[in-house]
Design a protein around this motif. Sequence first.
Motif, PDB file in Angstrom:
ATOM      1  N   ILE A 120       0.865  -1.188   0.000  1.00 18.50           N
ATOM      2  CA  ILE A 120       0.000   0.000   0.000  1.00 18.50           C
ATOM      3  C   ILE A 120       0.902   1.239   0.000  1.00 18.50           C
ATOM      4  CG2 ILE A 120      -1.968   1.135   1.092  1.00 18.50           C
ATOM      5  CD1 ILE A 120      -2.482  -1.463   2.625  1.00 18.50           C
ATOM      6  N   PRO A 121       1.395   1.663  -1.171  1.00 18.23           N
ATOM      7  CA  PRO A 121       2.277   2.842  -1.211  1.00 18.23           C
ATOM      8  C   PRO A 121       1.533   4.095  -0.787  1.00 18.23           C
ATOM      9  CG  PRO A 121       1.620   2.184  -3.438  1.00 18.23           C
ATOM     10  CD  PRO A 121       1.136   1.110  -2.521  1.00 18.23           C
ATOM     11  N   GLY A 122       2.246   4.983  -0.102  1.00 19.43           N
ATOM     12  CA  GLY A 122       1.653   6.251   0.304  1.00 19.43           C
ATOM     13  C   GLY A 122       0.608   6.134   1.391  1.00 19.43           C
ATOM     14  N   LEU A 123       0.649   5.051   2.168  1.00 21.98           N
ATOM     15  CA  LEU A 123      -0.402   4.833   3.158  1.00 21.98           C
ATOM     16  C   LEU A 123      -0.408   5.918   4.230  1.00 21.98           C
ATOM     17  CD1 LEU A 123      -2.710   3.227   4.340  1.00 21.98           C
ATOM     18  CD2 LEU A 123      -1.049   1.686   5.417  1.00 21.98           C
ATOM     19  N   ASP A 124       0.758   6.331   4.699  1.00 24.51           N
ATOM     20  CA  ASP A 124       0.785   7.357   5.745  1.00 24.51           C
ATOM     21  C   ASP A 124       0.114   8.646   5.273  1.00 24.51           C
ATOM     22  OD1 ASP A 124       2.057   6.091   7.975  1.00 24.51           O
ATOM     23  OD2 ASP A 124       3.946   6.163   6.887  1.00 24.51           O
ATOM     24  N   ASP A 125       0.361   9.028   4.029  1.00 27.79           N
ATOM     25  CA  ASP A 125      -0.264  10.242   3.497  1.00 27.79           C
ATOM     26  C   ASP A 125      -1.778  10.080   3.397  1.00 27.79           C
ATOM     27  OD1 ASP A 125       2.192  11.473   3.294  1.00 27.79           O
ATOM     28  OD2 ASP A 125       2.458  10.998   1.159  1.00 27.79           O
ATOM     29  N   LEU A 126      -2.222   8.896   2.947  1.00 26.46           N
ATOM     30  CA  LEU A 126      -3.660   8.641   2.835  1.00 26.46           C
ATOM     31  C   LEU A 126      -4.329   8.687   4.205  1.00 26.46           C
ATOM     32  CD1 LEU A 126      -6.255   7.749   1.417  1.00 26.46           C
ATOM     33  CD2 LEU A 126      -5.407   5.385   1.503  1.00 26.46           C
TER      34      LEU A 126
END
Length: 295
Positions: A120-126
């Motif tokens: 799940i790339p970019g999960l922290d931003d999401l």
Amino acid sequence: MNSQEMRDKIAAGQGFIAALDQSGGSTPKALKGYGIEEDAYGSEEEMFGLIHDMRSRIITSPCFSGDKVIGAILFERTMDGDVDGKPTPQALIERGIVPFIKIDKGLEDEANGVQLMKPIPGLDDLLARAKGLGVFGTKERSVINLANEAGIAAVVGQQFEVAAQVLRHGLMPIIEPEVNIKSAERADCDRILRDEILRHLDRLAEGTQVMLKLSIPSEAGLFQPLVDHPKVLRVVALSGGFSREDACAELAKNKGMIASFSRALLSDLRHGQSDEEFDKTLGGAIDEIHAASIA
């Protein structure tokens, strides 16, 4: 609703969670079921615009309120869109419905009888963006096809690892290791999964809670130890391919589990229905699922 009010509603609300989170791969099928064929749109943007229109119609229906629908799971694009001129999570909150977001990016190929989540790339931003929009929690799905202990352990381990990341952002994770209800080993899958989840729950820090979204077990009451566990806020059930009638009948046998249905909720809705027909059809489905959830 503030965060504590949303937690209280999910913990004790007499209702169910609607799953409005069909994503890229499942959207054409969802639109076809709604009466919109693939030749009605020429691009991905048009396709997602049509599915957002469908979800907006559901969310703004008079029968879709917090009296019976206590939560709703959204696709990322739905979360980022507007309903009645307001961000979708806010539109839900104003109707007394707690918003969640689907965060997984689909499934890996099967190995050891299971399908793990893709990265799940970019999960922290999401997660940060979802938190800023007022979203209460997340949902992430894996699939179990066979009673392979190593495979099921891998699924549950990955789910709790992602859940820990979600918790660090102050959001509530819904852990969804779906057992394929067509599996010849379904009953054994259910038992192995229950025991593996219990092991991971016991390792969570005191005061930490997660939610679980599980296939309705083949043996009624099998998941009662999960329902009763102090580190579980709520256990919800997916319909998993059952018809609404069958899913509701099976759910009602499992005390403490509530519905989180998608196809079983939306199966009779059609694009060409008048608003009166649409609201009556949706209202009937909501009533049926609500009754099974509070049985």
